[in-house]
Scaffold this motif. Structure first.
Motif, PDB file in Angstrom:
ATOM      1  N   GLY A   1       0.778  -1.231   0.000  1.00 17.82           N
ATOM      2  CA  GLY A   1       0.000   0.000   0.000  1.00 17.82           C
ATOM      3  C   GLY A   1       0.805   1.273   0.000  1.00 17.82           C
ATOM      4  N   ALA A   2       2.131   1.186  -0.073  1.00 16.22           N
ATOM      5  CA  ALA A   2       2.956   2.386  -0.260  1.00 16.22           C
ATOM      6  C   ALA A   2       3.238   2.516  -1.759  1.00 16.22           C
ATOM      7  CB  ALA A   2       4.256   2.279   0.527  1.00 16.22           C
ATOM      8  N   LEU A   3       3.416   3.732  -2.227  1.00 20.40           N
ATOM      9  CA  LEU A   3       3.591   3.957  -3.662  1.00 20.40           C
ATOM     10  C   LEU A   3       5.034   4.329  -3.983  1.00 20.40           C
ATOM     11  CD1 LEU A   3       0.314   5.948  -4.430  1.00 20.40           C
ATOM     12  CD2 LEU A   3       0.755   3.503  -4.753  1.00 20.40           C
ATOM     13  N   PRO A   4       5.571   3.787  -5.090  1.00 26.66           N
ATOM     14  CA  PRO A   4       6.986   3.986  -5.411  1.00 26.66           C
ATOM     15  C   PRO A   4       7.253   5.167  -6.353  1.00 26.66           C
ATOM     16  CG  PRO A   4       6.091   2.274  -6.801  1.00 26.66           C
ATOM     17  CD  PRO A   4       4.957   2.749  -5.927  1.00 26.66           C
ATOM     18  N   ILE A   5       8.429   5.741  -6.186  1.00 23.85           N
ATOM     19  CA  ILE A   5       8.985   6.723  -7.123  1.00 23.85           C
ATOM     20  C   ILE A   5      10.259   6.083  -7.660  1.00 23.85           C
ATOM     21  CG2 ILE A   5       9.886   9.057  -7.408  1.00 23.85           C
ATOM     22  CD1 ILE A   5       8.254   9.733  -4.803  1.00 23.85           C
ATOM     23  N   VAL A   6      10.313   5.845  -8.977  1.00 24.46           N
ATOM     24  CA  VAL A   6      11.375   5.026  -9.567  1.00 24.46           C
ATOM     25  C   VAL A   6      12.037   5.757 -10.732  1.00 24.46           C
ATOM     26  CG1 VAL A   6      10.059   2.973  -8.938  1.00 24.46           C
ATOM     27  CG2 VAL A   6       9.924   3.846 -11.272  1.00 24.46           C
ATOM     28  N   SER A   7      13.123   5.190 -11.217  1.00 20.62           N
ATOM     29  CA  SER A   7      13.846   5.752 -12.358  1.00 20.62           C
ATOM     30  C   SER A   7      13.366   5.140 -13.667  1.00 20.62           C
ATOM     31  CB  SER A   7      15.343   5.503 -12.204  1.00 20.62           C
ATOM     32  OG  SER A   7      16.030   5.888 -13.371  1.00 20.62           O
ATOM     33  N   SER A   8      13.323   5.958 -14.708  1.00 19.38           N
ATOM     34  CA  SER A   8      12.878   5.465 -16.019  1.00 19.38           C
ATOM     35  C   SER A   8      13.933   4.624 -16.722  1.00 19.38           C
ATOM     36  CB  SER A   8      12.480   6.646 -16.920  1.00 19.38           C
ATOM     37  OG  SER A   8      13.598   7.465 -17.194  1.00 19.38           O
ATOM     38  N   ASP A   9      15.165   4.584 -16.214  1.00 15.12           N
ATOM     39  CA  ASP A   9      16.192   3.754 -16.858  1.00 15.12           C
ATOM     40  C   ASP A   9      16.446   2.454 -16.090  1.00 15.12           C
ATOM     41  OD1 ASP A   9      17.628   4.701 -14.676  1.00 15.12           O
ATOM     42  OD2 ASP A   9      19.425   5.216 -15.820  1.00 15.12           O
ATOM     43  N   SER A  10      15.519   2.069 -15.219  1.00 22.39           N
ATOM     44  CA  SER A  10      15.664   0.812 -14.487  1.00 22.39           C
ATOM     45  C   SER A  10      14.498  -0.110 -14.817  1.00 22.39           C
ATOM     46  CB  SER A  10      15.711   1.068 -12.973  1.00 22.39           C
ATOM     47  OG  SER A  10      14.411   1.314 -12.476  1.00 22.39           O
ATOM     48  N   GLY A  11      14.653  -1.381 -14.456  1.00 19.71           N
ATOM     49  CA  GLY A  11      13.588  -2.345 -14.687  1.00 19.71           C
ATOM     50  C   GLY A  11      12.327  -2.028 -13.912  1.00 19.71           C
ATOM     51  N   ALA A  12      12.435  -1.171 -12.899  1.00 21.06           N
ATOM     52  CA  ALA A  12      11.276  -0.817 -12.080  1.00 21.06           C
ATOM     53  C   ALA A  12      10.184  -0.136 -12.889  1.00 21.06           C
ATOM     54  CB  ALA A  12      11.715   0.095 -10.939  1.00 21.06           C
ATOM     55  N   LYS A  13      10.556   0.522 -13.971  1.00 21.54           N
ATOM     56  CA  LYS A  13       9.541   1.235 -14.761  1.00 21.54           C
ATOM     57  C   LYS A  13       8.555   0.253 -15.400  1.00 21.54           C
ATOM     58  CE  LYS A  13      11.847   1.428 -19.262  1.00 21.54           C
ATOM     59  NZ  LYS A  13      12.327   2.284 -20.349  1.00 21.54           N
ATOM     60  N   GLU A  14       8.926  -1.041 -15.451  1.00 20.24           N
ATOM     61  CA  GLU A  14       8.016  -2.047 -15.987  1.00 20.24           C
ATOM     62  C   GLU A  14       6.913  -2.409 -14.988  1.00 20.24           C
ATOM     63  OE1 GLU A  14      10.287  -5.335 -17.787  1.00 20.24           O
ATOM     64  OE2 GLU A  14      11.926  -3.901 -18.042  1.00 20.24           O
ATOM     65  N   LEU A  15       7.100  -2.033 -13.728  1.00 23.60           N
ATOM     66  CA  LEU A  15       6.085  -2.258 -12.700  1.00 23.60           C
ATOM     67  C   LEU A  15       5.178  -1.055 -12.532  1.00 23.60           C
ATOM     68  CD1 LEU A  15       8.862  -3.799 -11.553  1.00 23.60           C
ATOM     69  CD2 LEU A  15       7.418  -4.109  -9.572  1.00 23.60           C
ATOM     70  N   VAL A  16       5.725   0.145 -12.739  1.00 28.10           N
ATOM     71  CA  VAL A  16       5.062   1.372 -12.303  1.00 28.10           C
ATOM     72  C   VAL A  16       4.475   2.135 -13.484  1.00 28.10           C
ATOM     73  CG1 VAL A  16       5.381   3.561 -11.084  1.00 28.10           C
ATOM     74  CG2 VAL A  16       6.640   1.525 -10.342  1.00 28.10           C
ATOM     75  N   GLN A  17       3.198   2.462 -13.368  1.00 25.53           N
ATOM     76  CA  GLN A  17       2.540   3.318 -14.348  1.00 25.53           C
ATOM     77  C   GLN A  17       2.506   4.740 -13.791  1.00 25.53           C
ATOM     78  OE1 GLN A  17      -1.031   0.593 -14.528  1.00 25.53           O
ATOM     79  NE2 GLN A  17      -0.924   1.194 -16.677  1.00 25.53           N
ATOM     80  N   GLN A  18       3.096   5.659 -14.527  1.00 21.39           N
ATOM     81  CA  GLN A  18       3.203   7.039 -14.084  1.00 21.39           C
ATOM     82  C   GLN A  18       1.831   7.621 -13.733  1.00 21.39           C
ATOM     83  OE1 GLN A  18       5.494   9.289 -13.336  1.00 21.39           O
ATOM     84  NE2 GLN A  18       4.091  11.018 -13.235  1.00 21.39           N
ATOM     85  N   GLY A  19       1.732   8.118 -12.491  1.00 23.72           N
ATOM     86  CA  GLY A  19       0.511   8.767 -12.053  1.00 23.72           C
ATOM     87  C   GLY A  19      -0.633   7.834 -11.737  1.00 23.72           C
ATOM     88  N   GLU A  20      -0.434   6.519 -11.913  1.00 22.07           N
ATOM     89  CA  GLU A  20      -1.499   5.551 -11.643  1.00 22.07           C
ATOM     90  C   GLU A  20      -1.125   4.586 -10.515  1.00 22.07           C
ATOM     91  OE1 GLU A  20      -3.266   3.679 -15.027  1.00 22.07           O
ATOM     92  OE2 GLU A  20      -2.871   5.386 -16.328  1.00 22.07           O
ATOM     93  N   THR A  21       0.099   4.048 -10.566  1.00 18.72           N
ATOM     94  CA  THR A  21       0.556   3.164  -9.483  1.00 18.72           C
ATOM     95  C   THR A  21       1.842   3.682  -8.847  1.00 18.72           C
ATOM     96  OG1 THR A  21       1.755   1.749 -11.059  1.00 18.72           O
ATOM     97  CG2 THR A  21      -0.513   1.127 -10.518  1.00 18.72           C
ATOM     98  N   GLY A  22       2.270   4.864  -9.234  1.00 20.10           N
ATOM     99  CA  GLY A  22       3.493   5.467  -8.713  1.00 20.10           C
ATOM    100  C   GLY A  22       3.959   6.583  -9.630  1.00 20.10           C
ATOM    101  N   TRP A  23       5.244   6.913  -9.513  1.00 20.12           N
ATOM    102  CA  TRP A  23       5.822   8.002 -10.306  1.00 20.12           C
ATOM    103  C   TRP A  23       7.156   7.549 -10.895  1.00 20.12           C
ATOM    104  CZ3 TRP A  23       3.043   8.405  -5.924  1.00 20.12           C
ATOM    105  CH2 TRP A  23       1.938   9.261  -5.938  1.00 20.12           C
ATOM    106  N   VAL A  24       7.414   7.978 -12.130  1.00 21.19           N
ATOM    107  CA  VAL A  24       8.633   7.593 -12.848  1.00 21.19           C
ATOM    108  C   VAL A  24       9.452   8.850 -13.117  1.00 21.19           C
ATOM    109  CG1 VAL A  24       9.582   6.468 -14.892  1.00 21.19           C
ATOM    110  CG2 VAL A  24       7.418   5.652 -13.907  1.00 21.19           C
TER     111      VAL A  24
END
Length: 202
Positions: free
Chosen positions: A126-149
């Motif tokens: 239930g915590a939301l992530p802020i991730v880098s767009s040049d890492s594999g994490a961006k495949e988990l996170v949708q900008q503005g929907e499940t976190g921030w990229v």
């Protein structure tokens, strides 16, 4: 002699030289990493950075949080990384669900990291992530929907992303994003889904 190379993300797949590759994302135990909805504290926004000393980061949470004028942020560092001024350092922890349940946001902007279970774990809790767009994490996170990229190389954008995320914590949007993040993990990044994908591949 290898039939197929299994990769934990599309980023990892992109650097393989083998002719046959397949992506199977790592999965997390969604029972252990249980879902807790809503902000954690009515007066402050709690942000955690989970990183060991070996991780290569674009930015440290303490440095970025210091540049966010409002709302009030409490920063916490978890892992073997050296403590920094402006963030509470609690070292390595065994009970990570407890850490995530106490956090509103995860700030972890890594350089070209393969995947990172921490992102799936935190989203499940239930915590939301802020991730880098040049890492594999961006495949988990949708900008503005499940976190921030955050795009790498622009500190001002990292500050803006953290401020935007911190402001969202007090809004109705936050609960909706939490629910969507949890659903994403259940559907795409659970250990049950991972096991089924490996069984299907075999």
């Amino acid at each position: 002699a290898v039939d197929v190379v299994v990769c934990v993300s599309k980023l990892v797949q992109s650097v393989q030289c083998a002719p046959a590759t397949h992506v199977i994302y790592n999965g997390v135990d969604t029972d252990r990493f249980s879902f807790v909805q809503g902000r954690r504290d009515g007066s402050r926004v709690h942000v955690v950075q989970v990183a060991n000393a070996a991780k290569v980061l674009h930015y440290e949470l303490a440095e970025i949080a210091a540049q966010v004028p409002a709302p009030a942020i409490t920063s916490c560092m978890v892992g073997s990384r050296a403590a920094l001024p402006g963030a509470q350092w609690i070292g390595e922890q065994q009970d990570m669900p407890r850490v995530y349940h106490a956090a509103d946001l995860l700030f972890l902007v890594e350089k070209k990291a393969a995947f990172g279970l921490v992102f799936a774990e935190v989203m499940a809790c239930g915590a939301l992530p802020i991730v880098s767009s040049d890492s594999g994490a961006k495949e988990l996170v949708q900008q503005g929907e499940t976190g921030w990229v955050v795009p790498p190389g622009n500190e001002a954008l990292a500050v803006h992303a953290l401020q935007e995320a911190a402001q969202a914590v007090a809004s109705p949007l936050f609960c909706a994003m939490q629910q969507k993040a949890r659903q994403c993990v259940e559907q795409r990044f659970s250990s049950t889904r991972m096991q089924k994908d490996y069984a299907a591949l075999w």
